[in-house]
Design an enzyme around this catalytic site. Sequence first.
Site, PDB file in Angstrom:
ATOM      1  N   ARG A 168       0.830  -1.194   0.000  1.00 17.44           N
ATOM      2  CA  ARG A 168       0.000   0.000   0.000  1.00 17.44           C
ATOM      3  C   ARG A 168       0.872   1.253   0.000  1.00 17.44           C
ATOM      4  O   ARG A 168       0.466   2.320  -0.391  1.00 17.44           O
ATOM      5  CB  ARG A 168      -0.926  -0.065   1.236  1.00 17.44           C
ATOM      6  CG  ARG A 168      -1.981   0.961   1.336  1.00 17.44           C
ATOM      7  CD  ARG A 168      -2.865   0.958   0.122  1.00 17.44           C
ATOM      8  NE  ARG A 168      -3.465   2.262  -0.070  1.00 17.44           N
ATOM      9  CZ  ARG A 168      -2.949   3.234  -0.799  1.00 17.44           C
ATOM     10  NH1 ARG A 168      -1.796   3.073  -1.403  1.00 17.44           N
ATOM     11  NH2 ARG A 168      -3.578   4.389  -0.928  1.00 17.44           N
ATOM     12  N   TYR A 169       2.095   1.112   0.514  1.00 17.17           N
ATOM     13  CA  TYR A 169       3.037   2.236   0.601  1.00 17.17           C
ATOM     14  C   TYR A 169       4.336   1.817  -0.069  1.00 17.17           C
ATOM     15  O   TYR A 169       4.687   0.632  -0.089  1.00 17.17           O
ATOM     16  CB  TYR A 169       3.313   2.588   2.072  1.00 17.17           C
ATOM     17  CG  TYR A 169       2.057   2.791   2.891  1.00 17.17           C
ATOM     18  CD1 TYR A 169       1.409   4.014   2.907  1.00 17.17           C
ATOM     19  CD2 TYR A 169       1.525   1.741   3.645  1.00 17.17           C
ATOM     20  CE1 TYR A 169       0.254   4.199   3.665  1.00 17.17           C
ATOM     21  CE2 TYR A 169       0.368   1.914   4.389  1.00 17.17           C
ATOM     22  CZ  TYR A 169      -0.268   3.137   4.405  1.00 17.17           C
ATOM     23  OH  TYR A 169      -1.404   3.314   5.136  1.00 17.17           O
ATOM     24  N   LYS A 189      -4.115   4.331   6.135  1.00 15.31           N
ATOM     25  CA  LYS A 189      -4.538   4.639   7.513  1.00 15.31           C
ATOM     26  C   LYS A 189      -4.453   6.136   7.772  1.00 15.31           C
ATOM     27  O   LYS A 189      -3.493   6.783   7.373  1.00 15.31           O
ATOM     28  CB  LYS A 189      -3.616   3.933   8.495  1.00 15.31           C
ATOM     29  CG  LYS A 189      -3.775   2.436   8.502  1.00 15.31           C
ATOM     30  CD  LYS A 189      -2.925   1.823   9.589  1.00 15.31           C
ATOM     31  CE  LYS A 189      -2.820   0.331   9.401  1.00 15.31           C
ATOM     32  NZ  LYS A 189      -1.959  -0.047   8.280  1.00 15.31           N
ATOM     33  N   CYS A 219      -5.084 -19.474  11.200  1.00 14.44           N
ATOM     34  CA  CYS A 219      -4.986 -18.740  12.461  1.00 14.44           C
ATOM     35  C   CYS A 219      -5.192 -19.734  13.597  1.00 14.44           C
ATOM     36  O   CYS A 219      -5.665 -20.851  13.372  1.00 14.44           O
ATOM     37  CB  CYS A 219      -6.067 -17.668  12.551  1.00 14.44           C
ATOM     38  SG  CYS A 219      -5.821 -16.347  11.355  1.00 14.44           S
ATOM     39  N   ASP A 240     -13.351  -1.958  10.400  1.00 15.37           N
ATOM     40  CA  ASP A 240     -13.660  -1.859   8.973  1.00 15.37           C
ATOM     41  C   ASP A 240     -15.100  -2.302   8.717  1.00 15.37           C
ATOM     42  O   ASP A 240     -15.665  -3.080   9.488  1.00 15.37           O
ATOM     43  CB  ASP A 240     -12.726  -2.791   8.169  1.00 15.37           C
ATOM     44  CG  ASP A 240     -11.260  -2.403   8.345  1.00 15.37           C
ATOM     45  OD1 ASP A 240     -10.985  -1.205   8.451  1.00 15.37           O
ATOM     46  OD2 ASP A 240     -10.410  -3.316   8.363  1.00 15.37           O
ATOM     47  N   CYS A 295     -11.451 -15.146  14.303  1.00 19.40           N
ATOM     48  CA  CYS A 295     -12.141 -14.067  14.996  1.00 19.40           C
ATOM     49  C   CYS A 295     -13.347 -13.659  14.161  1.00 19.40           C
ATOM     50  O   CYS A 295     -13.224 -13.448  12.955  1.00 19.40           O
ATOM     51  CB  CYS A 295     -11.196 -12.883  15.174  1.00 19.40           C
ATOM     52  SG  CYS A 295      -9.593 -13.367  15.829  1.00 19.40           S
ATOM     53  N   ASP A 305      -8.770   2.879   8.819  1.00 21.43           N
ATOM     54  CA  ASP A 305      -8.169   2.318   7.608  1.00 21.43           C
ATOM     55  C   ASP A 305      -9.167   2.606   6.486  1.00 21.43           C
ATOM     56  O   ASP A 305     -10.257   2.026   6.458  1.00 21.43           O
ATOM     57  CB  ASP A 305      -7.977   0.796   7.795  1.00 21.43           C
ATOM     58  CG  ASP A 305      -6.675   0.338   7.197  1.00 21.43           C
ATOM     59  OD1 ASP A 305      -6.062   1.109   6.451  1.00 21.43           O
ATOM     60  OD2 ASP A 305      -6.274  -0.820   7.470  1.00 21.43           O
ATOM     61  N   ARG A 361       6.972  -0.096   2.278  1.00 22.84           N
ATOM     62  CA  ARG A 361       6.541  -1.207   3.118  1.00 22.84           C
ATOM     63  C   ARG A 361       5.765  -2.244   2.323  1.00 22.84           C
ATOM     64  O   ARG A 361       4.988  -1.868   1.436  1.00 22.84           O
ATOM     65  CB  ARG A 361       5.569  -0.719   4.208  1.00 22.84           C
ATOM     66  CG  ARG A 361       6.206  -0.112   5.410  1.00 22.84           C
ATOM     67  CD  ARG A 361       5.259   0.878   6.057  1.00 22.84           C
ATOM     68  NE  ARG A 361       5.316   2.166   5.364  1.00 22.84           N
ATOM     69  CZ  ARG A 361       4.485   3.171   5.587  1.00 22.84           C
ATOM     70  NH1 ARG A 361       3.509   3.038   6.451  1.00 22.84           N
ATOM     71  NH2 ARG A 361       4.618   4.300   4.931  1.00 22.84           N
ATOM     72  N   CYS A 364     -13.067 -10.483  11.870  1.00 23.97           N
ATOM     73  CA  CYS A 364     -11.867 -10.347  11.036  1.00 23.97           C
ATOM     74  C   CYS A 364     -12.121  -9.632   9.704  1.00 23.97           C
ATOM     75  O   CYS A 364     -13.078  -9.936   8.995  1.00 23.97           O
ATOM     76  CB  CYS A 364     -11.286 -11.729  10.768  1.00 23.97           C
ATOM     77  SG  CYS A 364      -9.752 -11.655   9.835  1.00 23.97           S
ATOM     78  N   ARG A 375     -10.342 -10.027   7.162  1.00 22.79           N
ATOM     79  CA  ARG A 375     -10.109 -11.013   6.099  1.00 22.79           C
ATOM     80  C   ARG A 375     -11.029 -12.219   6.273  1.00 22.79           C
ATOM     81  O   ARG A 375     -10.654 -13.360   5.947  1.00 22.79           O
ATOM     82  CB  ARG A 375      -8.640 -11.428   6.083  1.00 22.79           C
ATOM     83  CG  ARG A 375      -7.741 -10.246   5.843  1.00 22.79           C
ATOM     84  CD  ARG A 375      -6.288 -10.603   5.591  1.00 22.79           C
ATOM     85  NE  ARG A 375      -5.534  -9.371   5.379  1.00 22.79           N
ATOM     86  CZ  ARG A 375      -4.524  -8.950   6.154  1.00 22.79           C
ATOM     87  NH1 ARG A 375      -4.135  -9.685   7.165  1.00 22.79           N
ATOM     88  NH2 ARG A 375      -3.909  -7.822   5.883  1.00 22.79           N
TER      89      ARG A 375
HETATM   90  S1  SF4 Z   1      -8.130 -11.091  13.285  1.00 23.64           S
HETATM   91 FE1  SF4 Z   1      -8.286 -12.423  11.458  1.00 23.64          FE
HETATM   92  S2  SF4 Z   1      -6.168 -12.730  10.836  1.00 23.64           S
HETATM   93 FE2  SF4 Z   1      -6.101 -11.983  12.914  1.00 23.64          FE
HETATM   94  S3  SF4 Z   1      -6.045 -13.833  14.204  1.00 23.64           S
HETATM   95 FE3  SF4 Z   1      -8.193 -13.219  13.996  1.00 23.64          FE
HETATM   96  S4  SF4 Z   1      -8.965 -14.398  12.266  1.00 23.64           S
HETATM   97 FE4  SF4 Z   1      -6.741 -14.456  12.151  1.00 23.64          FE
END
Ligand code: SF4
Length: 347
Positions: free
Chosen positions: A90-91, A315, A103, A271, A107, A308, A94, A110, A112
Amino acid sequence: MEEWKEILANCVTDAETLSKLLRVDRKKLDKVVSKYPMGINRYYLSLIKKKGDPIWKQCVPDVLETKQRLGRSDPLKEKKYSPVEGMVQRYKDRVLLAVSDMCAGYCRFCTRKRHMGIKEAVLHERYVQKAFRYIASHKAIRDVIISGGDPLTLDDERIEYYLRTLRKIKHVEIIRIHSRMPCVLPQRITPKLCAILKKYAPIYFNTHFNHYQEITKESRRACNLLADSGIVMGNQTVLLAGVNDDAKTLKKLFEGLLMMRVRPYYLYVPDAVRGAYHFRVSIAKARRIMRELIGYTSGLAIPRLVLDLKHGGGKVPLLPKYITKRKGKRYIVKNFENKTFYYADVA
Ligand code: SF4
């Protein structure tokens, strides 16, 4: 088998098992899990104290996830900024390398979410090589983030391979590891892993705690082990409705993190993720919370509140408004207690 691998191998991934453990409605659970997979390891599960508590909300599927029309599956448009499969840039200076889609738990909030548990894969060696070649041929890249999913779902040998290769590229100065392991599976942080990280110093390690209930004897041990190995520790928290969206909870979390040598780094406005829309917190509320924190705990415990921007806008930091007026070189400033001060700028 190492303890962390055993815990990982026994993750709860099916509605039937979870419904027995937590006495939740299996049918409802099944419906959510068929769309957004579940993964909860036994350590993290053991942190749940009661139904609907902050740990529960972060890991137990909720029917609300399937009832949403708002939000996007890829709100940050990461695909658009991917010069090589598995890499996001994105930059200019970086890059982020997503080396694993796995994972230690999925979560529910998340960003993603579109990948989680669906495409359980390690970045193919062909793309890893491509990514290394890309980094080596772009001299402006001085900072590489090893991320995922969670990169520490991979073996120590694999982690060392990434670090060793990156360290050979002269213009890469900073290597960062983004992992939620110290919080969700602290058993992963072993003396062997820390010895590897130490060899490739300086390593910056950003972890992800969202609630003080996640600070335990085990997570303290993990963070202290990393800090003792010379790893610089930071934490990224996501502001989540019903989990941590009040100043009192965050103050307790941030002060707890400092006590295990983890510096609160970012506090994210969540997000707009489809399937996680119910966790959203308004910008106005986020800034109000910051106002209730700044001045009421040490500056070390205050992370930067960031937004973001969608479509890969990057950001941007957000701050409560302290300067209320300007008259020529004079500013009218309200302090943390809302008292008015005049400040004369450089003449
Ligand atoms: S926030 Fe998303 S990428 Fe991070 S640990 Fe949880 S499920 Fe995995």
